[in-house]
Design an enzyme around this catalytic site. Structure first.
Site, PDB file in Angstrom:
ATOM      1  CG  ASN A 106      -2.177  -0.459   1.029  1.00 54.57           C
ATOM      2  OD1 ASN A 106      -2.167  -1.030  -0.058  1.00 54.57           O
ATOM      3  ND2 ASN A 106      -2.786  -0.643   2.165  1.00 54.57           N
TER       4      ASN A 106
ATOM      5  CG  PHE B  50      -8.280   2.536  11.396  1.00 52.46           C
ATOM      6  CD1 PHE B  50      -7.912   1.061  11.482  1.00 52.46           C
ATOM      7  CD2 PHE B  50      -8.141   3.089  12.323  1.00 52.46           C
ATOM      8  CE1 PHE B  50      -8.929   0.478  12.681  1.00 52.46           C
ATOM      9  CE2 PHE B  50      -8.850   2.684  13.826  1.00 52.46           C
ATOM     10  CZ  PHE B  50      -9.431   1.376  14.247  1.00 52.46           C
ATOM     11  CD  GLU B  51      -3.498  -1.198   5.939  1.00 51.24           C
ATOM     12  OE1 GLU B  51      -2.698  -1.270   4.430  1.00 51.24           O
ATOM     13  OE2 GLU B  51      -3.342  -2.221   6.470  1.00 51.24           O
ATOM     14  N   GLY B  52      -6.125   3.288   5.678  1.00 52.49           N
ATOM     15  CA  GLY B  52      -7.283   3.978   4.623  1.00 52.49           C
ATOM     16  C   GLY B  52      -6.718   5.647   5.286  1.00 52.49           C
TER      17      GLY B  52
END
Lengths: 307, 252
Positions: A106, B50-52
């Site tokens: 990511n 949180f990666e988002g």
């Protein structure tokens, strides 16, 4: 004002070309414009390079439909179900055809889009050191930090510049100016790195609504090629303050896509038998009403007065 | 018969890995509940990322299906982009990170990409997502796994997320400045690195299981750490906190 409103069918027909590098949603599990996924499948686009951190089941659907030649991304699956059955079939058995996979994490796909957005020749990162991603994706190069007195390895990530980024937002005006709120993942980097941006807006508003709060703009209209009004166009993905996630839909897709015939039946039912985005919303009917966020929790007023 | 499920025990074991005031990369499902328990018990000042792009103090009140659900956005400490939160990892500011995995080896390397390896793919798994980043750049990594012989293997066929790579000095040689697995929490036991090689050893066995059973279900010759013990059963305070976080009893 340059009017950029068009139907999603027209936007996909005119702005998504076979072989393009395409982003469909880059905010991980939220704001993925699945309406665009379905329209690309309906129009039978081919050999796309899907670029994404995590676009939930969207990429798996496109792979199964034969639209994808290359995956450039960190994750392809189904967040509710885990594995992506179509991704597995393509990678393991070349069904419906072979797939090139460019592995990223990511953060590294994020920095690749960041480099693409801001014209960096490459982005040096400390991540994926020690990971086989460095070995399985030849795009990465190892280097030594020239500013360090000790030998310090870094990974150089080349820019990724999508041809098209298709992004879901809560509201936009007819010129493509838009407001987005909630976590945005890599949506802004994807938009700014892309040659063409298609905005899929839950609501179309007057221009003064957007200009009243410029700090909430995801990407200004001058960088937008088309804006499409598709209420609930992110279904089954959620959209902050507008739509809950339809987790049952993802579970159903996961179960039915387990084999090719089941996937084809799912595709016939939810994509080919439906003419367009409004037809899809109509088919969902009460199910969609139940997902609508009815409550209201407004942000505090922000004053922009200058005199 | 104690009144908790295996998953509840795993959640509480995971919560105990979080220290007060720490910045934690949370991740979905079981760790998100563990984070909530830690906040309500011994770590009221922990901060969750949180990666988002979501950062939270108190965990969301509703059951979440993904970390980007509307309920996780509401009343967050910060909703921003992926680079802003993952940049905290790269800057060395994240104390602990949680990930899951399909396959882990005795050096704590995790595969979520290619079972069989990149050249001879038997099962194509979804890939890294943020796991490779979290494993390389958190100060401590906590992995959550099901304890099966086919999942805990001598050597993973592809390293998505680096553990200690090939043992002593493996991370340093790869250029990784910090971190490495601190604990692997399974449904049968807790494994921790031990000795200069950082090989995963059996640290504690969950109540109702035996060391022999754990060793039998591990794909390498699992050694026991000095002072190997039984995983402490959830205490009353921990269970009260867990029931407060898991209102709907999803993990019961």
């Amino acid at each position: 004002m340059i009017e950029k409103i068009c139907s999603l069918s027209d936007a996909v027909r005119d702005l998504v070309r076979d072989g393009d590098g395409v982003v469909i949603g880059a905010s991980l599990e939220t704001a993925i414009p699945f309406a665009a996924t379905y329209e690309i499948i309906r129009q039978g686009k081919k050999n796309l390079e899907m670029i994404a951190p995590i676009s939930d089941a969207s990429t798996d659907m496109l792979i199964g439909a034969g639209c994808v030649g290359t995956v450039t991304g960190a994750w392809v699956g189904n967040v509710s179900g885990g594995l992506g059955h179509n991704y597995r079939r393509a990678a393991e058995n070349q069904i419906p055809h072979a797939l090139d996979i460019n592995d990223y994490s990511n953060f590294t796909i994020g920095m690749a889009l960041f480099a693409g957005a801001y014209g960096l020749p490459y982005a040096p990162v400390r991540s994926i050191l020690g990971s086989d991603i460095i070995n399985s994706n030849p795009a990465f190069k190892m280097a030594t930090n020239p500013f360090s007195t000790e030998t310090e390895p870094v990974v150089l990530v080349p820019p990724v510049k999508p041809d098209v980024a298709i992004l879901g937002v809560q509201r936009a005006d007819a010129a493509g100016n838009n407001h987005y709120w909630g976590s945005s993942g890599l949506a802004q980097e994807a938009a700014l790195a892309a040659e063409r941006v298609i905005i899929v807006a839950d609501e179309i508003v007057e221009p003064d609504v957007i200009s009243s709060d410029p700090s909430r703009v995801l990407v200004p209209g001058f960088r937008v090629a088309a804006v499409c009004h598709v209420p609930a166009g992110t279904h089954p993905a959620p959209l902050t303050g507008r739509w809950q996630r339809d987790s049952a839909f993802f579970n159903d897709y996961h179960a039915r896509s387990r084999d090719v015939d089941g996937y084809k039946a799912w595709l016939d039912e939810w994509v080919f038998a439906v003419e367009d985005a409004p037809g899809y919303a109509k088919k969902l009917g009460d199910r969609l009403s139940a997902l609508k966020i009815a409550g209201s929790q407004d942000a505090a007023h922000a004053n922009y007065a200058a005199e | 018969m104690a009144d908790y499920s295996t998953q509840e025990l795993m959640i509480i074991a995971a919560a105990r890995e979080i220290r007060d005031g720490e910045l934690v990369f949370v991740g979905m499902r079981l760790p998100i509940t563990a984070y909530g328990v830690a906040r309500l018990t011994h770590a009221p000042n922990a901060v969750g990322m949180f990666e988002g792009g979501v950062t939270r103090y108190a965990p969301a009140e509703e059951t979440l299906y993904t970390m980007c659900d509307p309920a996780n956005q509401r009343n967050a400490a910060w909703t921003t982009g992926l680079i802003q939160v993952m940049g905290h990892l790269q800057a060395g500011r994240v104390d602990a990170g949680f990930i899951g995995g399909a396959e882990i080896d005795k050096w704590g390397n995790i595969n979520t990409s290619y079972i069989g390896g990149h050249e001879d793919v038997q099962v194509k798994l979804p890939g890294s997502g943020g796991a490779a980043d979290i494993a390389a750049m958190s100060r401590r990594l906590i992995a959550i796994m099901n304890h099966e012989k086919r999942r805990l293997v001598e050597r993973v066929s592809y390293i998505t997320s680096p553990g200690y790579i090939d043992g002593e000095g493996g991370r340093a040689e790869a250029g990784i400045a910090v971190g490495g697995p601190a604990a692997v929490i399974t449904d049968k036991a807790v494994l921790r690195p031990h000795g200069p090689q950082n090989e995963l050893h059996l640290s504690s066995v969950h109540p109702g299981h035996t060391a022999d059973e754990v060793i039998e279900n591990t794909g390498w010759e699992l050694k026991t750490a000095p002072g190997m013990s039984e995983t402490p059963a959830p205490g009353e305070t921990e269970m009260t906190a867990l029931h407060q976080v898991d209102r709907e009893g999803f993990w019961r």
